[in-house]
Design an enzyme around this catalytic site. Structure first.
Site, PDB file in Angstrom:
ATOM      1  N   SER A   1       6.740  -0.265   9.808  1.00 32.03           N
ATOM      2  CA  SER A   1       5.360  -0.159   9.333  1.00 32.03           C
ATOM      3  C   SER A   1       5.162   1.237   8.761  1.00 32.03           C
ATOM      4  CB  SER A   1       4.392  -0.380  10.505  1.00 32.03           C
ATOM      5  OG  SER A   1       3.101   0.058  10.152  1.00 32.03           O
TER       6      SER A   1
ATOM      7  N   MET B   1       0.844  -1.204   0.000  1.00 34.28           N
ATOM      8  CA  MET B   1       0.000   0.000   0.000  1.00 34.28           C
ATOM      9  C   MET B   1       0.879   1.254   0.000  1.00 34.28           C
ATOM     10  SD  MET B   1      -3.394  -0.944   2.094  1.00 34.28           S
ATOM     11  CE  MET B   1      -2.721  -0.758   3.719  1.00 34.28           C
TER      12      MET B   1
ATOM     13  N   GLY C   1       5.032 -10.403   4.014  1.00 39.59           N
ATOM     14  CA  GLY C   1       5.803 -10.240   5.243  1.00 39.59           C
ATOM     15  C   GLY C   1       5.156 -10.909   6.439  1.00 39.59           C
TER      16      GLY C   1
ATOM     17  N   VAL D   1      11.042  -7.169   9.283  1.00 38.49           N
ATOM     18  CA  VAL D   1      12.195  -6.259   9.346  1.00 38.49           C
ATOM     19  C   VAL D   1      11.907  -5.233  10.445  1.00 38.49           C
ATOM     20  CG1 VAL D   1      13.577  -4.578   8.059  1.00 38.49           C
ATOM     21  CG2 VAL D   1      12.674  -6.609   6.907  1.00 38.49           C
TER      22      VAL D   1
ATOM     23  N   HIS E   1       9.397  -3.504   3.100  1.00 38.05           N
ATOM     24  CA  HIS E   1       8.875  -3.738   1.747  1.00 38.05           C
ATOM     25  C   HIS E   1      10.022  -4.076   0.777  1.00 38.05           C
ATOM     26  CE1 HIS E   1       5.659  -0.821   3.262  1.00 38.05           C
ATOM     27  NE2 HIS E   1       4.954  -1.880   2.930  1.00 38.05           N
TER      28      HIS E   1
HETATM   29  P1  AMP Z   1       1.571  -3.028   3.410  1.00 36.66           P
HETATM   30  O1  AMP Z   1       2.092  -2.002   2.472  1.00 36.66           O
HETATM   31  O2  AMP Z   1       1.646  -2.635   4.832  1.00 36.66           O
HETATM   32  O3  AMP Z   1       0.235  -3.565   2.980  1.00 36.66           O
HETATM   33  O4  AMP Z   1       2.581  -4.266   3.309  1.00 36.66           O
HETATM   34  C1  AMP Z   1       2.904  -4.855   2.087  1.00 36.66           C
HETATM   35  C2  AMP Z   1       3.688  -6.102   2.341  1.00 36.66           C
HETATM   36  O5  AMP Z   1       4.879  -5.781   3.065  1.00 36.66           O
HETATM   37  C3  AMP Z   1       2.921  -7.114   3.210  1.00 36.66           C
HETATM   38  O6  AMP Z   1       3.206  -8.429   2.734  1.00 36.66           O
HETATM   39  C4  AMP Z   1       3.507  -6.876   4.566  1.00 36.66           C
HETATM   40  O7  AMP Z   1       3.407  -8.001   5.424  1.00 36.66           O
HETATM   41  C5  AMP Z   1       4.944  -6.583   4.226  1.00 36.66           C
HETATM   42  N1  AMP Z   1       5.585  -5.849   5.312  1.00 36.66           N
HETATM   43  C6  AMP Z   1       5.151  -4.709   5.904  1.00 36.66           C
HETATM   44  N2  AMP Z   1       5.972  -4.362   6.903  1.00 36.66           N
HETATM   45  C7  AMP Z   1       6.936  -5.309   6.976  1.00 36.66           C
HETATM   46  C8  AMP Z   1       8.071  -5.532   7.817  1.00 36.66           C
HETATM   47  N3  AMP Z   1       8.380  -4.699   8.803  1.00 36.66           N
HETATM   48  N4  AMP Z   1       8.835  -6.620   7.584  1.00 36.66           N
HETATM   49  C9  AMP Z   1       8.540  -7.482   6.584  1.00 36.66           C
HETATM   50  N5  AMP Z   1       7.480  -7.336   5.751  1.00 36.66           N
HETATM   51  C10 AMP Z   1       6.696  -6.269   5.940  1.00 36.66           C
END
Ligand code: AMP
Length: 283
Positions: A187, A30, A149, A178, A37
């Site tokens: 995040s 997102m 993730g 991470v 990411h």
């Molecule tokens: P999001 O943009 O938050 O929807 O996350 C996109 C992808 O990145 C998802 O598969 C999340 O689980 C992964 N992700 C987000 N934060 C982390 C993190 N700190 N470590 C590893 N993967 C992450």
């Protein structure tokens, strides 16, 4: 990196690449990207795949309107980060490309128990929205691998279930969480933390470490749960859940169980920011 905004354009590009025999790894996001990411992109590259990331802030997975409105965006910085990581393709669609007929006509996926527990219980409709958008994006990109993730543990379980329901051939690869130097899981929402909030946010990680450490001796989880709850409340958090669960089913456990794989999961508010994290306890 090639950037596509239209479904027809990315589809014809992917068709050519598949015809050339390239395996495709998809990394849906997102945006408001961070090293969590890009680690997914880097892992997919290391594994030898063509990497396709998407940035789409999916309105249907936000049960809280304010959270959607405040969700951070930084497209230019995101593009720079993806380019620096060597990402091959970015899909950056507007809402009407993802949902050309609106969302009412989109298939709805049910996730049973997974949608009633922890995140499912606290964020009604969230996983239905996740299922809707991931199914649509998979249909557009048709990847061989889906990199996600562990930070979003329950989401990984939901998407694994979705892959079965849709008969997708994509294989899910889960990357470790991470973290910042103090353990805070990276995040996109972290950038909304004030400085004093940011200084406290690592306590969630400390709670998970202590849940994990105390699990070595087995016994009653409720005691550790209460200690963590008291600590979080004392530091100004509003905990939503501090849970120990079966790592494969998310069945909630009152006691440590060294005979099965378990995971500790926490969700807590700090001001108006909701943070989640998790850690394997054994297995
Ligand atoms: P999001 O943009 O938050 O929807 O996350 C996109 C992808 O990145 C998802 O598969 C999340 O689980 C992964 N992700 C987000 N934060 C982390 C993190 N700190 N470590 C590893 N993967 C992450």
């Amino acid at each position: 990196m090639v950037i596509f905004k239209k479904v027809v354009d990315i589809q014809s590009f992917m068709l050519q690449n598949r015809a050339a025999g390239r395996t495709v790894a998809f990394i849906p996001t997102m945006g408001a990207l961070h090293s969590g990411h890009t680690a997914l992109v880097a892992a997919a590259k290391r594994d030898g795949h063509m990497t396709v990331a998407s940035i789409f802030v999916n309105p249907t997975q936000f049960n809280d309107k304010a959270d959607f409105q405040k969700y951070p965006t930084s497209v230019d910085a995101d593009i720079a980060m993806l380019t620096a990581t060597g990402c091959d393709v970015l899909f950056l669609p507007p809402v009407d490309e993802v949902y050309p007929q609106g969302t009412d006509s989109m298939p709805v996926y049910e996730f049973g128990y997974l949608d009633t527990v922890l995140e499912g219980a606290r964020r009604p409709g969230h996983f239905k929205g996740v299922g809707q958008v991931v199914a649509r994006l998979l249909d557009i990109v048709k990847p061989d691998k889906l990199y996600m993730g562990q930070k979003d543990y329950q989401q990984c379980m939901v998407v694994r279930n979705l892959l079965q329901q849709t008969g997708s051939h994509a294989e899910m690869i889960i990357n470790p969480t991470v973290r910042e130097a103090d353990g805070l899981a990276m995040s996109s929402r972290n950038r909304r933390l004030t400085e004093p909030q940011r200084a406290l946010a690592g306590i969630i990680y400390q709670c998970l470490v202590s849940i994990q450490a105390k699990g070595q001796q087995g016994g009653d989880f409720k005691i550790v749960q209460k200690e963590c709850e008291d600590l979080l409340i004392d530091k100004g958090f509003k905990p939503e859940y501090i849970a120990l669960a079966d790592a494969d089913t998310l069945e909630l456990l009152d006691n440590y169980d060294n005979n099965r794989k378990t995971v500790a999961l926490i969700a807590a508010w700090l001001g108006d920011i909701r943070l989640i994290d998790n850690m394997p306890v054994n297995g």
